[in-house]
Design a protein around this motif. Sequence first.
Motif, short mmCIF file in Angstrom:
data_model
loop_
_atom_site.label_atom_id
_atom_site.label_comp_id
_atom_site.label_asym_id
_atom_site.label_seq_id
_atom_site.Cartn_x
_atom_site.Cartn_y
_atom_site.Cartn_z
N ASN A 16 -0.18 -4.56 -8.72
CA ASN A 16 0.81 -3.55 -9.08
C ASN A 16 2.22 -4.09 -8.91
O ASN A 16 2.74 -4.15 -7.80
CB ASN A 16 0.61 -2.30 -8.22
N ASP A 18 5.06 -2.84 -9.50
CA ASP A 18 6.03 -1.92 -8.90
C ASP A 18 5.89 -1.83 -7.38
O ASP A 18 6.77 -1.33 -6.70
CB ASP A 18 5.89 -0.52 -9.52
N PHE A 19 4.80 -2.34 -6.86
CA PHE A 19 4.55 -2.35 -5.41
C PHE A 19 5.14 -3.61 -4.75
O PHE A 19 5.34 -3.64 -3.55
CB PHE A 19 3.04 -2.28 -5.18
N SER A 105 8.18 2.90 -6.29
CA SER A 105 6.86 2.51 -6.77
C SER A 105 6.06 3.71 -7.25
O SER A 105 5.70 4.58 -6.46
CB SER A 105 6.09 1.80 -5.66
N THR A 107 3.06 3.49 -8.18
CA THR A 107 1.75 3.28 -7.56
C THR A 107 1.71 3.96 -6.19
O THR A 107 0.75 4.68 -5.88
CB THR A 107 1.45 1.77 -7.40
#
Length: 156
Positions: A16, A18-19, A105, A107
């Motif tokens: 991920n 965005d993490f 994030s 996620t």
Amino acid sequence: MLSAKAIERILVVDRNLDFHPLLSAELSPSFALPVVPITVEKLSKNKELLQDSLLVTSFYHLFPVQSLDLDPTRFVVCTVEPGLEEMEAVMALKPGSLVAIISISSTLLKMANNMAAALRGEEVAVRCIGKDEKSEIAYVMKHAILCFVTVQAKKW
């Protein structure tokens, strides 16, 4: 082992993107070596990184990482623990309370929303907000009883 290159970085494998800023922000202060988040796909294309890196991942990403030619002395699998203090805070809320969760994030927002729903169902309202939703943040902060915020270390 004696001929192995020195470890130059810690590679944190997570699919991920965005993490990745959250992983860097959480881990970097604890290590003298640079912490570099990376996907399995990118690592597969840059296998030379394995020669001088310590590889760290969670059980969630273990299966795809195992397909790489890993040195087991340079590979760590971590358990991701839920935030017990945060869970206790959600459990302590009165029914009808509003919880705001703000993050860079999406996620993390999904995971936090699912965790809150598993804990309280519809007893408490949860509003997940991206960091760029300034007007929504301003509105929700007037009404939220509890707020969780994740930030990027460099700039928010």
